[in-house]
Design a protein around this motif. Structure first.
Motif, PDB file in Angstrom:
ATOM      1  N   ARG A 123      -3.989  11.924 -12.953  1.00  0.00           N
ATOM      2  CA  ARG A 123      -2.840  11.057 -12.950  1.00  0.00           C
ATOM      3  C   ARG A 123      -2.793   9.930 -11.523  1.00  0.00           C
ATOM      4  O   ARG A 123      -3.170   8.718 -11.758  1.00  0.00           O
ATOM      5  N   LEU A 124      -3.117  10.575 -10.474  1.00  0.00           N
ATOM      6  CA  LEU A 124      -2.950   9.676  -9.176  1.00  0.00           C
ATOM      7  C   LEU A 124      -4.289   8.796  -9.042  1.00  0.00           C
ATOM      8  O   LEU A 124      -4.164   7.880  -9.226  1.00  0.00           O
ATOM      9  N   ALA A 125      -5.448   9.520  -9.353  1.00  0.00           N
ATOM     10  CA  ALA A 125      -6.646   8.561  -9.172  1.00  0.00           C
ATOM     11  C   ALA A 125      -6.849   7.446 -10.286  1.00  0.00           C
ATOM     12  O   ALA A 125      -7.713   6.652 -10.168  1.00  0.00           O
ATOM     13  N   GLU A 126      -6.260   7.712 -11.441  1.00  0.00           N
ATOM     14  CA  GLU A 126      -6.134   6.959 -12.525  1.00  0.00           C
ATOM     15  C   GLU A 126      -5.171   5.668 -12.583  1.00  0.00           C
ATOM     16  O   GLU A 126      -5.080   4.773 -13.304  1.00  0.00           O
ATOM     17  N   LEU A 127      -4.382   5.934 -11.639  1.00  0.00           N
ATOM     18  CA  LEU A 127      -3.249   4.584 -11.391  1.00  0.00           C
ATOM     19  C   LEU A 127      -4.122   2.990 -11.015  1.00  0.00           C
ATOM     20  O   LEU A 127      -5.268   3.154 -10.782  1.00  0.00           O
ATOM     21  N   PRO A 128      -3.549   2.037 -11.547  1.00  0.00           N
ATOM     22  CA  PRO A 128      -3.960   0.923 -11.426  1.00  0.00           C
ATOM     23  C   PRO A 128      -4.333   0.565  -9.993  1.00  0.00           C
ATOM     24  O   PRO A 128      -3.489   0.622  -9.139  1.00  0.00           O
ATOM     25  N   GLY A 129      -5.465  -0.063  -9.623  1.00  0.00           N
ATOM     26  CA  GLY A 129      -5.833  -0.341  -8.636  1.00  0.00           C
ATOM     27  C   GLY A 129      -6.430   0.733  -7.198  1.00  0.00           C
ATOM     28  O   GLY A 129      -6.653   0.309  -6.242  1.00  0.00           O
ATOM     29  N   VAL A 130      -6.100   2.184  -7.531  1.00  0.00           N
ATOM     30  CA  VAL A 130      -6.377   2.929  -6.525  1.00  0.00           C
ATOM     31  C   VAL A 130      -8.105   2.937  -6.261  1.00  0.00           C
ATOM     32  O   VAL A 130      -8.755   3.148  -7.003  1.00  0.00           O
ATOM     33  N   ALA A 131      -8.123   2.912  -4.983  1.00  0.00           N
ATOM     34  CA  ALA A 131      -9.850   3.071  -4.266  1.00  0.00           C
ATOM     35  C   ALA A 131      -9.941   4.456  -3.989  1.00  0.00           C
ATOM     36  O   ALA A 131     -10.998   4.894  -4.498  1.00  0.00           O
ATOM     37  N   THR A 132      -9.025   5.110  -3.089  1.00  0.00           N
ATOM     38  CA  THR A 132      -9.306   6.336  -2.470  1.00  0.00           C
ATOM     39  C   THR A 132      -7.900   6.970  -2.235  1.00  0.00           C
ATOM     40  O   THR A 132      -6.858   6.434  -2.313  1.00  0.00           O
ATOM     41  N   VAL A 133      -8.092   8.421  -2.429  1.00  0.00           N
ATOM     42  CA  VAL A 133      -6.831   9.015  -2.344  1.00  0.00           C
ATOM     43  C   VAL A 133      -7.376  10.204  -1.136  1.00  0.00           C
ATOM     44  O   VAL A 133      -8.193  10.864  -1.256  1.00  0.00           O
ATOM     45  N   SER A 134      -6.402  10.455  -0.219  1.00  0.00           N
ATOM     46  CA  SER A 134      -6.412  11.435   0.605  1.00  0.00           C
ATOM     47  C   SER A 134      -5.253  12.503   0.711  1.00  0.00           C
ATOM     48  O   SER A 134      -4.294  11.915   0.883  1.00  0.00           O
ATOM     49  N   SER A 135      -5.761  13.606   0.651  1.00  0.00           N
ATOM     50  CA  SER A 135      -4.489  14.751   0.412  1.00  0.00           C
ATOM     51  C   SER A 135      -4.126  15.439   1.583  1.00  0.00           C
ATOM     52  O   SER A 135      -5.401  15.968   2.211  1.00  0.00           O
ATOM     53  N   TYR A 136      -3.094  15.760   1.936  1.00  0.00           N
ATOM     54  CA  TYR A 136      -2.402  16.639   3.100  1.00  0.00           C
ATOM     55  C   TYR A 136      -1.602  17.748   2.523  1.00  0.00           C
ATOM     56  O   TYR A 136      -0.593  17.205   2.285  1.00  0.00           O
ATOM     57  N   VAL A 137      -1.932  18.968   2.574  1.00  0.00           N
ATOM     58  CA  VAL A 137      -1.090  20.006   2.068  1.00  0.00           C
ATOM     59  C   VAL A 137      -0.139  20.101   3.324  1.00  0.00           C
ATOM     60  O   VAL A 137      -0.581  20.562   4.471  1.00  0.00           O
ATOM     61  N   ALA A 138       1.337  20.226   2.962  1.00  0.00           N
ATOM     62  CA  ALA A 138       2.075  20.712   3.927  1.00  0.00           C
ATOM     63  C   ALA A 138       2.211  22.257   4.001  1.00  0.00           C
ATOM     64  O   ALA A 138       2.292  22.811   2.966  1.00  0.00           O
TER      65      ALA A 138
END
Length: 146
Positions: A123-138
């Motif tokens: 879902r997230l990585a497939e959004l329009p225009g996304v280059a990178t995603v960094s995730s932080y678990v709370a």
């Protein structure tokens, strides 16, 4: 906005279900003028609404992740397309346009780590225009309003 209005807002921010009579007592007004002030604060937009704070784990959203997203391009069309799509994703609680290392910071709540892995990849990585995603678990959430 004066000190009494700020006191009303501070009290309502911590307890939106407080009775008008109790609110009036706490800010040193009689109930009628207090209610007029609250109505004025609502009409001005200072009070945007009232809500219930729900325990995410109780409704199957026990994992909170903050996802920093960088976009490939920053033209209006790409930004608008990303924003429209991001706020529609199931599990996305808030989307913040930020400065710094990321363009957006998303608060995401899902059931568990496998659910986030699926969310991230499909879902997230497939959004329009996304280059990178960094995730932080709370690991723990603290609130300064209590």
């Amino acid at each position: 906005m004066d000190d009494v209005d700020r006191s009303i807002l501070s009290i309502l921010e911590r307890n939106g279900r407080i009775s008008n009579a109790e609110l009036a007592t706490q800010v040193g007004l009689s109930p009628s003028p207090c209610l007029r002030r609250v109505n004025r604060l609502e009409e001005s937009g200072a009070i945007r609404g009232y809500h219930a704070e729900i325990d995410p784990a109780a409704i199957g959203r026990g994992l909170r992740v903050f996802a920093g997203v960088r976009l490939m391009r920053h033209n209006r069309g790409d930004v608008a397309a990303f924003e429209r799509a991001a706020v529609q994703l199931p599990g996305v609680i808030q989307v913040h346009h930020v400065t710094g290392n990321y363009d957006y910071l998303l608060q995401v709540e899902v059931a568990d780590l496998p659910a986030y892995e699926d969310f991230h990849a499909n879902r997230l990585a497939e959004l329009p225009g996304v280059a990178t995603v960094s995730s932080y678990v709370a690991m723990k959430t603290l609130s300064g309003l209590q």
